[in-house]
Design a protein around this motif. Structure first.
Motif, short mmCIF file in Angstrom:
data_model
loop_
_atom_site.label_atom_id
_atom_site.label_comp_id
_atom_site.label_asym_id
_atom_site.label_seq_id
_atom_site.Cartn_x
_atom_site.Cartn_y
_atom_site.Cartn_z
N TYR A 1 -3.67 -40.86 -1.75
CA TYR A 1 -3.91 -39.59 -1.07
C TYR A 1 -3.03 -38.45 -1.58
O TYR A 1 -3.11 -37.34 -1.06
CB TYR A 1 -3.67 -39.76 0.43
CG TYR A 1 -4.49 -40.87 1.04
CD1 TYR A 1 -5.80 -40.64 1.46
CD2 TYR A 1 -3.96 -42.16 1.19
CE1 TYR A 1 -6.56 -41.66 2.02
CE2 TYR A 1 -4.72 -43.18 1.74
CZ TYR A 1 -6.01 -42.93 2.15
OH TYR A 1 -6.77 -43.95 2.70
N ILE A 2 -2.21 -38.71 -2.57
CA ILE A 2 -1.30 -37.67 -3.08
C ILE A 2 -1.25 -37.71 -4.60
O ILE A 2 -1.59 -38.72 -5.22
CB ILE A 2 0.14 -37.84 -2.53
CG1 ILE A 2 0.74 -39.16 -3.01
CG2 ILE A 2 0.17 -37.72 -1.01
CD1 ILE A 2 2.21 -39.34 -2.64
N LYS A 3 -0.81 -36.60 -5.20
CA LYS A 3 -0.49 -36.59 -6.62
C LYS A 3 0.64 -35.60 -6.86
O LYS A 3 0.68 -34.52 -6.28
CB LYS A 3 -1.72 -36.25 -7.47
CG LYS A 3 -2.33 -34.88 -7.24
CD LYS A 3 -3.51 -34.67 -8.17
CE LYS A 3 -4.18 -33.31 -7.95
NZ LYS A 3 -5.32 -33.11 -8.87
N HIS A 4 1.56 -36.00 -7.71
CA HIS A 4 2.70 -35.15 -8.06
C HIS A 4 2.27 -34.23 -9.20
O HIS A 4 1.87 -34.70 -10.27
CB HIS A 4 3.88 -36.01 -8.50
CG HIS A 4 4.48 -36.83 -7.39
ND1 HIS A 4 5.80 -36.77 -7.05
CD2 HIS A 4 3.91 -37.74 -6.55
CE1 HIS A 4 6.05 -37.60 -6.04
NE2 HIS A 4 4.91 -38.20 -5.73
N VAL A 5 2.37 -32.91 -8.97
CA VAL A 5 1.88 -31.96 -9.97
C VAL A 5 2.98 -31.12 -10.61
O VAL A 5 2.74 -30.43 -11.60
CB VAL A 5 0.81 -31.02 -9.36
CG1 VAL A 5 -0.41 -31.82 -8.93
CG2 VAL A 5 1.36 -30.22 -8.19
N SER A 6 4.19 -31.13 -10.04
CA SER A 6 5.30 -30.42 -10.68
C SER A 6 6.59 -31.15 -10.39
O SER A 6 6.69 -31.92 -9.43
CB SER A 6 5.40 -28.96 -10.20
OG SER A 6 6.11 -28.86 -8.99
N SER A 7 7.59 -30.90 -11.23
CA SER A 7 8.87 -31.58 -11.11
C SER A 7 9.98 -30.69 -11.64
O SER A 7 9.78 -29.92 -12.59
CB SER A 7 8.84 -32.90 -11.90
OG SER A 7 10.06 -33.60 -11.79
N GLY A 8 11.14 -30.80 -11.03
CA GLY A 8 12.30 -30.07 -11.52
C GLY A 8 13.57 -30.80 -11.13
O GLY A 8 13.61 -31.48 -10.10
N MET A 9 14.59 -30.66 -11.96
CA MET A 9 15.90 -31.21 -11.62
C MET A 9 16.97 -30.21 -12.05
O MET A 9 16.91 -29.67 -13.16
CB MET A 9 16.15 -32.56 -12.25
CG MET A 9 17.45 -33.18 -11.76
SD MET A 9 17.59 -34.94 -12.06
CE MET A 9 17.73 -34.96 -13.83
N PHE A 10 17.93 -29.99 -11.17
CA PHE A 10 18.93 -28.94 -11.39
C PHE A 10 20.29 -29.41 -10.90
O PHE A 10 20.40 -30.12 -9.90
CB PHE A 10 18.53 -27.67 -10.64
CG PHE A 10 17.17 -27.15 -11.01
CD1 PHE A 10 17.00 -26.28 -12.07
CD2 PHE A 10 16.04 -27.56 -10.30
CE1 PHE A 10 15.74 -25.81 -12.42
CE2 PHE A 10 14.77 -27.10 -10.63
CZ PHE A 10 14.62 -26.21 -11.70
N ALA A 11 21.32 -29.00 -11.63
CA ALA A 11 22.70 -29.24 -11.24
C ALA A 11 23.17 -28.03 -10.44
O ALA A 11 23.30 -26.92 -10.99
CB ALA A 11 23.58 -29.45 -12.47
N CYS A 12 23.42 -28.22 -9.16
CA CYS A 12 23.85 -27.13 -8.29
C CYS A 12 25.37 -27.16 -8.19
O CYS A 12 25.94 -28.11 -7.63
CB CYS A 12 23.23 -27.29 -6.90
SG CYS A 12 21.41 -27.27 -6.92
N PRO A 13 26.05 -26.15 -8.73
CA PRO A 13 27.51 -26.18 -8.78
C PRO A 13 28.13 -26.04 -7.39
O PRO A 13 27.41 -25.80 -6.41
CB PRO A 13 27.84 -24.97 -9.66
CG PRO A 13 26.69 -24.03 -9.45
CD PRO A 13 25.49 -24.92 -9.28
N PRO A 14 29.45 -26.21 -7.29
CA PRO A 14 30.09 -26.04 -5.99
C PRO A 14 29.96 -24.62 -5.46
O PRO A 14 29.44 -23.73 -6.14
CB PRO A 14 31.56 -26.40 -6.27
CG PRO A 14 31.72 -26.19 -7.74
CD PRO A 14 30.40 -26.54 -8.35
N GLY A 15 30.47 -24.40 -4.26
CA GLY A 15 30.33 -23.12 -3.63
C GLY A 15 31.19 -22.03 -4.25
O GLY A 15 32.08 -22.29 -5.06
#
Length: 409
Positions: free
Chosen positions: A381-395
């Motif tokens: 019932y689902i399909k993955h159509v986009s993807s992203g991965m990111f390094a979020c630095p400290p505050g």
């Protein structure tokens, strides 16, 4: 009063600020310089911008999302760091209910464009948070960052069955804007894009509504567009030990500039809503492993009753994703529902914009998603159509700091 105070600034000040503005310009100037922080106990308040970690991660999930991925077009390192400094200064103002530009939304010479686009004038801060992350593509040879790419920012493997669209995947830099008012979130992204003109371009963006996870025990569990409660057992900000071990990166992980940061994975998951809606209730509940009405795990009566994995089918979604099946790997999920209209056949283009933060995707997201991709009956019932991965630095620590300063030091 000798200086212009926009309605948005007045709302950001709160009742005390309005009273001070009426009492005299000196008091108003003082309050504008240091607007009081409301811990967003209501939907109009402001979360602190400065701190050890970026806001928008363990922050109690707001109701609306505008997520954007940028490609960097400049090849000059100093222009990129200058932009990050401009963005940080604007974000510090916007999240406190103020205008994007230091001179005010309608300030400056009339012959020049205003410093703020103006559509949020008169609106309060609405719990706005802005969270930035750096994609693997930023660590190429353009800015001398290749040697500083964290090992945890490894490319995601190809998962069985995914149908990713490259144009709405990846990106050099992402910004996640969450707020209780969609116009406030859109306004923030619009102004960051405007500030970045000539240095970045928008690669893709996504609007979301109706959070699909709770990140605090003070929040009720929301529902996804399949009608099920989502994120009942999500990691919560009150889980101090779990958050420390599973969410925040540490210097000993191999990238000292990421200490206090976290790794973000996004997935746009389209649901075949019409097919799902014709599926029997029993099958729907067997697929998830939970009761649809109360959200109780299979064999139990209440949502937060302990999960009995043996009481549900071996391929139930809850069972496949459970931490006990993946070396106690947890994710901090804070995704959103989306509806992007309908396709040419009248079917809703709708689903889940999945967002998850973690300490290391190789040990957390990847094994969980691989198991789901191979075995989950929900895949019908689902399909993955986009993807992203990111390094979020400290505050950002204070007004002299900026997003990613440790990376470029």
């Amino acid at each position: 009063m000798s200086e212009h105070i926009s309605r948005r600034k007045i709302f950001g000040l709160g009742a005390a600020g309005v009273a001070a503005a009426g009492a005299g310009a000196i008091a108003a100037r003082s309050l504008l310089a240091e607007p009081p922080v409301v811990h967003a106990s209501s939907t109009s308040g402001a979360f602190p911008f400065y701190g050890e970690h970026q806001a928008g991660i363990v922050t109690p999930a707001q109701d609306r999302l505008h997520f954007v991925a940028f490609d960097v077009t400049t090849t000059r390192r100093e222009e990129l760091t200058g932009l990050l400094q401009e963005w940080t200064a604007a974000a510090a103002r916007l999240t406190q209910g103020r205008d994007a530009g230091a001179s005010g939304a309608v300030g400056g010479p009339p012959e020049a464009a205003p410093d703020d686009t103006g559509e949020a004038l008169g609106l309060p801060a609405s719990g706005l948070t802005l969270t930035v992350g750096f994609g693997a593509s930023l660590f190429d040879d353009r800015f001398g960052l290749a040697a500083r790419r964290p090992a945890a920012l490894a490319d995601l493997p190809r998962f069985p069955g995914e149908r990713l669209i490259p144009e709405i995947s990846g990106g050099d830099i992402c910004v996640q804007a969450c707020a209780h008012d969609p116009q406030v979130a859109v306004h923030a992204i619009r102004n960051l894009a405007r500030i970045g003109f000539g240095k970045v371009t928008v690669r893709w963006s996504q609007l979301g509504f109706g959070r699909t996870s709770s990140t605090s025990r003070a929040q009720t569990t929301p529902r996804n567009l399949m009608g099920f409660k989502d994120g009942t057992n999500n990691m919560k900000l009150e889980d101090d030990d779990l958050v420390r071990d599973q969410l925040w990166a540490a210097a000993e992980d191999g990238a000292d500039w990421m200490a206090g940061g976290s790794y973000l994975v996004t997935r746009k998951i389209r649901m075949t809503i019409e097919t799902w809606d014709r599926t029997s209730l029993r099958e729907q509940e067997d697929i998830f492993g939970r009761d649809k009405n109360e959200g109780a795990p299979a064999g139990k009566k209440n949502e937060f009753d302990p999960v009995d994995l043996a009481a549900m089918k071996p391929d139930a979604h809850v069972r496949l994703a459970h931490p006990t099946a993946h070396a106690n790997a947890h994710l901090l999920r804070r995704g959103y529902n989306y509806v992007d209209g309908s396709d040419g056949l009248g079917r809703l283009d709708a689903g889940l914009f999945f967002i998850a933060y973690q300490r290391d995707p190789r040990r957390q997201f990847v094994p969980v998603q691989m198991s789901l991709a191979k075995n989950d009956p929900l895949n019908e019932y689902i399909k993955h159509v986009s993807s992203g991965m990111f390094a979020c630095p400290p505050g950002v620590r204070d007004a002299g700091d900026y997003w990613g300063r440790q990376l470029f030091a």
